[in-house]
Design an enzyme around this catalytic site. Structure first.
Site, PDB file in Angstrom:
ATOM      1  N   ASP A 110      -1.776   2.883  14.262  1.00  0.00           N
ATOM      2  CA  ASP A 110      -1.807   2.761  12.805  1.00  0.00           C
ATOM      3  C   ASP A 110      -0.526   2.068  12.348  1.00  0.00           C
ATOM      4  OD1 ASP A 110      -3.029   3.596  10.119  1.00  0.00           O
ATOM      5  OD2 ASP A 110      -0.994   4.367   9.965  1.00  0.00           O
ATOM      6  N   GLU A 168       2.011   1.046   8.833  1.00  0.00           N
ATOM      7  CA  GLU A 168       2.348   1.091   7.415  1.00  0.00           C
ATOM      8  C   GLU A 168       2.969  -0.250   7.071  1.00  0.00           C
ATOM      9  OE1 GLU A 168       1.217   3.404   5.622  1.00  0.00           O
ATOM     10  OE2 GLU A 168       0.682   4.765   7.256  1.00  0.00           O
ATOM     11  N   HIS A 184      -0.272   8.983   5.424  1.00  0.00           N
ATOM     12  CA  HIS A 184       0.219   7.611   5.261  1.00  0.00           C
ATOM     13  C   HIS A 184       1.551   7.394   5.969  1.00  0.00           C
ATOM     14  CE1 HIS A 184      -2.989   6.193   2.736  1.00  0.00           C
ATOM     15  NE2 HIS A 184      -2.800   7.166   1.867  1.00  0.00           N
ATOM     16  N   ASP A 216      -0.981   9.464  11.150  1.00  0.00           N
ATOM     17  CA  ASP A 216      -2.332   8.944  10.969  1.00  0.00           C
ATOM     18  C   ASP A 216      -2.972   8.558  12.299  1.00  0.00           C
ATOM     19  OD1 ASP A 216      -1.708   9.339   8.357  1.00  0.00           O
ATOM     20  OD2 ASP A 216      -2.139   7.305   7.676  1.00  0.00           O
TER      21      ASP A 216
END
Length: 565
Positions: free
Chosen positions: A24, A26, A165, A170
């Protein structure tokens, strides 16, 4: 005769022997062309066992927008000493080497990784990719999960990690979701990775059996209606090419569980040919609103929206209502539900000291002030401490914020969000962020709608594919007539004829008074598309200078596709 060893592709790779890297990202926004990665989190698993983890913050090379910091909790201070993406890529590419990549909404995450590789001279990864969203759509029904967001699926599969998040959190949650989805796929006799890839895309037997339902549908723009054996409408859609669209429901490209379920019930497909694609879009909305098919999710209840009303009385108050009346009140909306309207009301309360009681007040005051007066958030007109003239100052600010000038709300909430973010009170800041987003988007939407719905008569045209013109008559935001003028035809007689047979519209009350908000927005999108020309316009078509549209783009950038989980 010597025995022949089958290849791995022929035998298939058992799922318990596949090494997955669930990862994942960000980022500072939703576009890999314009934004940068701020964090990578990845978990390597095989056979249900975690083999290793990879996690690092990344210096994006520029400031992180405040809205992103509120959403992720990642601030400029946290990444100031972090490595740049070009330093992280070699280690990450080595970590994922020889594995199957897994991500939730994988196109977003892999898009950022490929863009970073291309920018810094690394070969993009050629790993097989599995998207848990696609797999969830295949194995879960709409009765089990209302959507396929990561948080929803994590709760459904009782993940031990809550998505927040942050990349590694995540990724860990996605691991639990992946294992739950693979377990579900076992009931479909899926046991190898090759079977899993085919399973995600394969049409069901019902889809293959009912392909004949598309045979009589023409190649033309219009609306199609799936019906069961009793004639009940199950699903309504629209397309620029009805035959091609209906046929797609019986192929592997249709993976939505609820639609595959609908195909199993459907026995016939009706169609309505339309003159233009815009007419098809509008007819679809009207038919869905009337029939309310059980397999359509959007546009089924256009009459269930709510409005925020600044009442018409000596000391106006904010009220949430379902009906627009022909009074002198000021309305903001429409909102999809009570919660969204309440968020917008709270945003106004945090900006303007309006009274929050629900009683009608006398001009002289008749009861004691509440605690809001002591907190300085109300002038206590109920106790006679604030006159009608003094209170009207607040009312005027609120009215302008609802209709023309969003500056007070935007400035007040943004300042508080930034202060809370500096104090690392991210949960409180995120509440303000969401309230502000609801308020700005709704105000921008209403101001765009009002600009159109106050125009009593408008005729516009766009080029058709065959060299002619698609012409539409719009009155108070409602589509009243549509036609295609052939190439070479004289426009005046055609337009006059179209206007003569156009629907007569008697406007109602409020900002949206002749059609649903969705219909008027559909017309707006068409009017703003390239090539559209205005033929006739009665009145002015303009937006307020200090309206919400000027700050909406900033908000949308913060929420843009990068955070759908």
């Amino acid at each position: 005769m010597d025995a022949v060893q089958g290849t791995l592709d022929e035998l298939g790779t058992p799922l318990q022997e596949v090494t997955f890297v669930v990862f994942d990202l960000e980022t500072t926004g939703g576009s890999h062309a314009e934004h940068a990665i701020t964090e990578i989190g990845a978990v390597k698993v095989r056979g249900g066992e975690v083999l290793g983890e990879f996690a690092t913050l990344i210096d994006p090379g520029g400031p992180i927008p405040p809205f992103i910091s509120v959403l992720t909790g990642i601030t400029d201070a946290m990444v100031v000493a972090a490595p740049r993406i070009e330093a992280v890529l070699p280690s990450f590419l080595e970590f994922i080497s020889g594995t199957v990549l897994v991500a939730h909404n994988a196109g977003f995450d892999t898009g950022f990784i490929k863009a970073a590789c291309q920018k810094h001279g690394y070969a993009p990864p050629k790993n097989a990719v599995l998207d848990t969203v696609d797999l969830a759509r295949r194995v879960l029904t709409r009765d089990e999960t209302p959507n396929h967001k990561l948080g929803t699926l994590a709760r459904f599969f009782h993940s031990t990690t809550e998505p927040i998040h942050r990349a590694l959190h995540d990724a860990r949650a996605t691991v639990d979701v992946l294992h739950g989805l693979i377990a579900r796929s076992g009931s479909f006799q899926v046991h190898t990775f090759e079977e899993l890839k085919s399973f995600v895309r394969a049409p069901t037997p019902e889809q293959q059996r009912k392909r004949h339902l598309a045979e009589h549908v023409p190649h033309a723009p219009g609306v199609y209606l799936f019906e069961d054996e009793r004639g009940e409408v199950l699903y309504i859609g629209k397309s620029t090419n009805l035959r091609n669209r209906v046929r797609s429901y019986f192929t592997a490209s249709e993976t939505r569980p609820r639609i595959r379920e609908m195909i199993g019930i459907a026995e016939r497909v009706r169609h309505v040919v339309c003159a233009t694609t815009l007419e098809a879009e509008v007819r679809e909305l009207r038919l869905i609103g009337g029939a309310k098919p059980r397999y359509n999710r959007r546009s089924k209840f256009p009459d269930k929206v709510v409005w925020l009303k600044l009442t018409d009385e000596p000391f106006p108050r904010l009220s949430i209502v379902r009906e627009l009346r022909g009074d002198s009140a000021t309305y903001l909306g429409p909102f999809p539900n009570q919660r969204a309207a309440d968020d917008a009301r709270t945003a106004l309360y945090d900006t303007v000291p309006l009274r929050q009681c629900s009683d009608r007040l006398s001009l002289t005051g008749s009861r004691r002030a509440c605690v809001l007066y002591e907190m300085g958030r109300c002038g206590a007109p109920c106790e006679g401490r604030e006159s009608v003239a003094d209170y009207s100052v607040h009312t005027d600010v609120a009215r302008r914020a609802m209709l023309t000038d969003i500056t007070p709300v935007y400035t007040a909430l943004l300042a508080r969000m930034e202060r809370l973010s500096v104090e690392q009170r991210y949960e409180e800041a995120s509440l303000d962020r969401d309230r502000l987003a609801v308020y700005v988007r709704t105000a921008a939407r209403m101001q765009r709608l009002t600009a159109l719905t106050r125009i009593p008569h408008l005729v516009a045209a766009s080029p058709a594919f065959d060299g002619g013109w698609e012409i539409h008559v719009v009155r108070h935001g409602r589509l009243c007539a549509a036609g295609v003028m052939p190439r070479g035809a004289h426009p005046t007689p055609f337009v006059d004829s179209l206007i003569a047979r156009a629907e007569t519209v008697i406007p109602g009350h409020g900002p949206v008074h002749a059609a649903t908000a969705e219909e008027s927005e559909t017309i707006l999108r068409w009017l703003e598309s390239p090539g559209v020309r205005l033929v006739q316009v009665e009145g002015d078509w303009a937006l307020p200078v200090h309206g919400a549209a000027r700050v909406k783009a900033r908000l949308d950038q913060a929420y843009q596709g990068g955070y759908p989980r």
